[in-house]
Design a protein around this motif. Sequence first.
Motif, PDB file in Angstrom:
ATOM      1  N   PRO A   1       0.816  -1.228   0.000  1.00 26.87           N
ATOM      2  CA  PRO A   1       0.000   0.000   0.000  1.00 26.87           C
ATOM      3  C   PRO A   1       0.845   1.272   0.000  1.00 26.87           C
ATOM      4  N   ASP A   2       2.068   1.175   0.524  1.00 25.25           N
ATOM      5  CA  ASP A   2       2.908   2.383   0.518  1.00 25.25           C
ATOM      6  C   ASP A   2       3.643   2.562  -0.806  1.00 25.25           C
ATOM      7  N   GLY A   3       3.388   1.677  -1.767  1.00 25.69           N
ATOM      8  CA  GLY A   3       3.980   1.846  -3.089  1.00 25.69           C
ATOM      9  C   GLY A   3       5.218   0.976  -3.335  1.00 25.69           C
ATOM     10  N   THR A   4       5.721   0.311  -2.286  1.00 23.70           N
ATOM     11  CA  THR A   4       6.910  -0.529  -2.443  1.00 23.70           C
ATOM     12  C   THR A   4       6.654  -1.670  -3.432  1.00 23.70           C
ATOM     13  N   THR A   5       7.598  -1.841  -4.386  1.00 26.36           N
ATOM     14  CA  THR A   5       7.440  -2.958  -5.322  1.00 26.36           C
ATOM     15  C   THR A   5       8.580  -3.972  -5.177  1.00 26.36           C
ATOM     16  N   ASP A   6       9.380  -3.829  -4.096  1.00 24.07           N
ATOM     17  CA  ASP A   6      10.474  -4.793  -3.880  1.00 24.07           C
ATOM     18  C   ASP A   6       9.935  -6.217  -3.924  1.00 24.07           C
ATOM     19  N   PHE A   7      10.642  -7.061  -4.682  1.00 24.33           N
ATOM     20  CA  PHE A   7      10.222  -8.443  -4.846  1.00 24.33           C
ATOM     21  C   PHE A   7      10.046  -9.136  -3.498  1.00 24.33           C
ATOM     22  N   ASP A   8      11.042  -8.953  -2.631  1.00 21.43           N
ATOM     23  CA  ASP A   8      11.041  -9.709  -1.379  1.00 21.43           C
ATOM     24  C   ASP A   8       9.963  -9.250  -0.408  1.00 21.43           C
ATOM     25  N   LYS A   9       9.572  -8.000  -0.523  1.00 22.25           N
ATOM     26  CA  LYS A   9       8.605  -7.489   0.451  1.00 22.25           C
ATOM     27  C   LYS A   9       7.161  -7.822   0.081  1.00 22.25           C
ATOM     28  N   GLN A  10       6.954  -8.274  -1.145  1.00 23.67           N
ATOM     29  CA  GLN A  10       5.578  -8.568  -1.565  1.00 23.67           C
ATOM     30  C   GLN A  10       5.052  -9.774  -0.780  1.00 23.67           C
ATOM     31  N   LYS A  11       3.795  -9.670  -0.395  1.00 25.89           N
ATOM     32  CA  LYS A  11       3.207 -10.725   0.425  1.00 25.89           C
ATOM     33  C   LYS A  11       1.741 -10.900   0.047  1.00 25.89           C
ATOM     34  N   GLY A  12       1.322 -12.116  -0.166  1.00 27.38           N
ATOM     35  CA  GLY A  12      -0.068 -12.375  -0.528  1.00 27.38           C
ATOM     36  C   GLY A  12      -0.901 -12.688   0.703  1.00 27.38           C
ATOM     37  N   LEU A  13      -2.168 -12.385   0.618  1.00 27.65           N
ATOM     38  CA  LEU A  13      -3.102 -12.646   1.727  1.00 27.65           C
ATOM     39  C   LEU A  13      -3.839 -13.960   1.442  1.00 27.65           C
ATOM     40  N   PRO A  14      -3.903 -14.844   2.434  1.00 31.16           N
ATOM     41  CA  PRO A  14      -4.632 -16.100   2.173  1.00 31.16           C
ATOM     42  C   PRO A  14      -6.127 -15.841   1.963  1.00 31.16           C
ATOM     43  N   ASN A  15      -6.727 -16.616   1.096  1.00 28.10           N
ATOM     44  CA  ASN A  15      -8.166 -16.483   0.850  1.00 28.10           C
ATOM     45  C   ASN A  15      -8.968 -17.173   1.948  1.00 28.10           C
ATOM     46  N   GLY A  16     -10.200 -16.656   2.146  1.00 24.62           N
ATOM     47  CA  GLY A  16     -11.145 -17.357   3.010  1.00 24.62           C
ATOM     48  C   GLY A  16     -11.100 -16.981   4.480  1.00 24.62           C
ATOM     49  N   TYR A  17     -10.624 -15.790   4.785  1.00 21.86           N
ATOM     50  CA  TYR A  17     -10.585 -15.366   6.189  1.00 21.86           C
ATOM     51  C   TYR A  17     -11.192 -13.983   6.347  1.00 21.86           C
TER      52      TYR A  17
END
Lengths: 1030, 504
Positions: free
Chosen positions: B299-315
């Motif tokens: 959300p802060d605009g960072t596109t660093d590969f390592d910092k990207q994180k996905g949210l699990p579905n279904g919660y």
Amino acid sequence: MARIINLCVLLAISFSMLRAQTNQITVLGTVTDEKGFPMSGVTVQVEGSTIGTVTDANGNFSLKAPRESTILFSFVGFVPVKRQATDSPLQIVMKEDMIMMSEVVVTALGMGREKKALAYAVTELKEDAFLVKESNLAAELAGKVSGVNVVRPTTGVMGSTRITIRGNGSFGNNQPLYVVDGVPIDNSNYGQPGVWGGVDGGDGISSFNSDDIESMTVLKGGTAAALYGSRAANGAIIITTKRGVKGGVNVELKSSYTFDRPVVKTSDFQYEYGQGLSGTAPATLEMTMLSGPASWGGKLDGSDVIRFDGVFRPYVAVGKKNFSNFYKNAWRLNNNLSISGGDENVLYRVSVGDQRYNDLYPNSKMGRNNASLNLTAKLSHGITFQTNVIYMRERVKNRQNVNDYASNGNVLLWTLPPNIDIRSLAPAVDASGNELLLSDAYVYFANPYFIAYKRHQEDAKDRIFSSVQLQYDINKNWYLRGRIGGDIINRRSENILPKGTGYYRPGSISEGSSYSGEVNAEALLGFNKSLNEAWSFTSFVGWNSMMAWSESIGAYGDRFIQPGFNVIGNTETTSGGKSKWENYINSLFGQIELSYNNLLFLTFSGRNDWFSALSMKGKTTPNHIFYPSAGVSYLISEAFNLPSWLSFLKVRGSWAQSGDSVSPYNLTLTYGYGETIHGYPTGSISNSTIPNPNLKPLTSTSYEAGTDVRFFNNRLGIDFTYYVRNTRDDIVTAQISSASGYSHALVNAGKIDNRGVELLLSATPLETKKIKWNAAVNFSYNKSKIVRITDRVNSFIMANSRTGAAGDEGTPAYIYQEVGEPYGIIKGSSYVRDENGNIVYGKNGLPVKGEIKKLGVGVHPYTIGFGNTFTFSRFSLYLLVDSKFGGSIFSGTNDMAYFLGTHVNTLQGRENGVIGKGVKMDGTPNEVAVPAMDYYMYIANNIAEEFVYDASFIKLREIALSYDLPKRFIAKMGLSQISLSLVGRNLHTFYSKIPMVDPESGYTIGNEQGLEQWGLPAGRNWGFNLYIHF
Amino acid sequence: MKSKYLFPFLTLLLTIGFLSCDFDEKNINPNNSTTIEPGPLLSYSQLYTSNQGISKRVQVGYCMMMVQQTASLEREEMAGDKYLETEMLGVFFIESYNSYIKNVQELINRTQDNKDFVNTYAVALIWKSFLFHRITDLYGDIPYSEAGNGYRTQIYYPKYDRQSEIYSGMIRDIETGLSLLNPSAPGIAGDIIYKGDIEKWRKFGNSLLLRLGMRMEHADPSFAKATVQKAIKGGVMNDPSDICMIQHVAGKGGTENPLSAVFKGHGLVGSGTVKISKTFMERLKTTTDPRIYVYAALPDGTTDFDKQKGLPNGYDFLTIYEAEPDYKSLAEYSTFNPTTILQMDAPMVHLTHAEVELLQAEAILKDWIDGDAKEHYENAVRSSMKQMAIYGENGIISDERIENYLAQNLYEKAKTLEAKLNLIGTEFWVATFLNGYESYANWRRTGYPYLFPTLFDGSPNKGRIPRRFTYPTEEYSINREHVEEANQHQGADALSTRIWWDKL
């Protein structure tokens, strides 16, 4: 020979008169009414002569009259008095004529007709009915007229009023035609809240000032209003403004200063558990944010709990006075000054009024000014000229959004957890200038202070209502009348969502301006003649041309660039547009009234209307319709010798057809252009409703029969009416399958029946020299039934609740129109019950969700008003009790209070879970405990039945205690009259079954009655009136 | 006045009355035109294939959520994450017919017998089929032959056609359209997609035939195969620039990218309503897919590969701790990249060259057409990555990165046919990111990538990824017999019911 004798007699009489002339005296005196108030404008006449005068403003008169002649004092509505002419001053006391045999009421087209001749029920309200003022004139009718249903939604003092007479006859418009001094007004509504919220933009009738009104006549339904043809399907309300009266100058000042306080049933809120979820108080700021408006936390035990601002504070119920801390300083100030007077030839009245309203919602206010001139002049050759000009000015700031979340500052008042003081949101904005929210996760729960002081709405209305009338009395039998009148309105509005608004950070602005109105020109030729001793004949034919229009321009800007500078130029994208419409109706009409010996009256009328809205090149169906009516009135008490205790007996009956207009441009498809992209303009069909080239206006056929009986010298009176009102060819904007490309189609298909009774009981139970008690009960019952919608559609959803809309929280409830049912039923999901009526629970301990079924009727079938006036010496006490029965309401406020845990009912089972009372599927008692939050949220989301309440009520609608200062006292000040009144409106509710909110809550004056959510709280209004007659 | 004056007077009165009864001119709507040229109708039907509400709650909220390209902790607003039923399921139906279907049908009404608009008519037929296939792919049987023409036909309650018949109808219309396209006739009016390029429309028409043909592979294999072969013969897209998309324009509400506009207007980046799914993120990360920089950002605009994180579905907000015990804030999870795909002028993509290559690779593996599946697969990857340049400077993926990606030899590593099909389907899923309608349809047809259904307790469809949308409830009160006929034929009106071509 006989001729000579005749001549001699004539001469003798002439001589005697000449002699009498020489024997004249000056008769002096004062005329007062029973209360001792001077009566101005009383005709004082020497009986059998043309010598006469009128009393002045102080009731004084002076007349040269032959000695021993008889002086006749007469005044409309009073029993005439005869006295011998004497030298000593006369003190004349005139009594009101209770029987009012010759009472004249204003009927359709402004025609004054004797009440006894009328073939239909009519109710006339005089000036004294408007003692306790409301901010909307139409709302002052509440409880006063049988058959009239007044709905005042909880949208603030600047809101609109819904009036229906004898039920709802159409899926379209159900409001009556308002006519002021013979000219129809533009009662356009400037917007109503809907399922997605919005503000009540006000209506046309609200701007008229009751201080300028002489009388209001309610023409109930088609028969009375048939002469208005296509506009009379819903009856008409005929308003006559005050005119000058003969004799001297009258200067009158009316002031009223009243206060409002919110009425909220705080006992229906819980103050034991605080903000939180699943029974625990939030441990972290994030949990506080997540909880937002939810009161599913722990018991308020005084422990330190983190609040939305990050500060730990004791977990206690500090919110008990949230309502009274927020809604305060509401007042209304009304001043009206009038000067009137006149002589034989000219009557005038000039009046200026100033009204100021500070609404319950902070920083929400309205100012209104009225200036009016009324002039009647007798010109030469039997020509009478009459004109009135009313200028109305309204300035409104911050109309309040209701029903939905968006910009609705009332939401948090109804939902705030009890451990939060509303005043902690008072800063309105945070450090960065954004809306200070209870929780960033609940952006739609607006900060009420932000709504009051940062969000901005205003509108300004300037309006001229005017008419000019010329009447030429050609001779004894013929007269010619021409009239032109118009209502011209200019309105500007502005709406600003500032940058930083919680649910829409970029902000937006819209500006609107509209120019609209209605002009009527009318010419009428009248003919009256006595055919012989028994029969007489009154008649007229006329022509009317109506033109109505509206032209509006809007501009819109989205996303402010620089914060705080709220103009369209300071936005990233702008757009705008204009739209207009015009509508014309031309009419020819006529009426014949035959009277036989003044005891049998027959009336026939007809009107043919031509519509521009039904005209189109190549159209094969007609663009005009004929509306007939017939009526009979028979005075049995005049025709036969009846026992003396039966003072008066009249029977009446009538039949009529009337209609309702069609709006223009509904016959063909049209196209509109949208944005241009890459140089390509986009264009599309603009209709979402399929136009119908064969459209015609609906027809409303009404019958009524009634009787007017009075007993014991008019001490007791009964006026009873039975009516039937059948609507055919109602224009149904029928919902069709979206797969057709359109959401609706216009068809002449609807059939709606209404029938009912109206009863007016009036009595003088007590009358002594000092004390008098007048009482009147008006009762009405209306039964409506939808007979047909279209050949395809047997039911449709007219509106749905905000709860559950688009899958949001809460349970959806609907207002349905359904064949075989009354108009506007409430439907929603229900409990499933076994044969003994026990609620059935599933294995999970939650009630099984039942089918969607009828849960109530949105419109009350019964209305009862009970008015009382007690007079004792200089005091008078007026009480009006208003009540309605039989209707229900779906309360979204209660539903959401279950969902969020603020409702007192959600206390049960907080600690150990809720074991719902009822049975399991197998019939054994339910014993499964469900955590309180899960249980009540489930109910809130699934069982509409829980939130449908009986909306019946009995209210003390109006109260006024008036005192007239003694005459000797005020005479020293050079005044004629000073009255002081203590007035109150909606001071007490004797009966109500609905929790939290007022039984009269609602968000719209539209047809979809029976839904309520998050409006302004009901108000209790009281204060003082002052009346000075100089 | 004597009675001799009366007659003239009355006559005068009546004359005034009747003279002004000539109302025909007074009832002409001054706000809107009573006629329209075909061009603006085509521009409208193309531009408004999507709107803000639909983009947010159907395209992202249902389709992308259900196939785990995105995830959300919201319930109703992003109902597809947890397979919840909301009115939005029906809203897509209602809005489709009320906006573009109605107007593309009007376009056909106004061009079908007009020689000057033969190319416009041809494009209208092809575009109508494109619009209808989206609706039928979501619902199955829908009103088709009687739909969208209520004013002219007076059919207010259209019948529901079977999806098999709708597919035949759409294919027939596309073929008619293709046969009518004529470079020597007057050009296409109002074409904002290809600016009147007839050759590009020919490629698009054939590519759409290929898509529809593949869709029917299980339901009607022989017709499917014939359609696919016909499409290839006719000539499908063969260059990234053949892409079918609407290039949006910033500055005006109506021309902005609706998805970007709704994200900005509702502050969805900040509120964390829409996140990249953990499933999708893991795919991008394990394959070091350079498209991660285009699609995702914090959300802060960072596109660093390592910092990207996905949210699990279904919660939801209460249960997320079960899946992510260290959950702190939504700010730590990736969302859409505002500098690329959420720009106000970002194009909305409807059919790409990459997809066409992948479908061909699949058809080759199924022996329906000749060719080298690997070559088509690699063409697809290159095309998809090159295509990212449509999102501006930050979308450009260097050839080096593309070749590095291909150097992982994912295709070679997929030994079995099943594995190859899975790779192709998964690449399709990555390449059609944002076009949730197509990702969802292709997943239902192929079953690729493998998705594990979520197990949200509060959902009545827990553990079952929906196979279709349910009809709008209003159809049951208004058009009951027809909708019930459809249910009788197709099966219960439920999320779990499979539509005609969904036979996997």
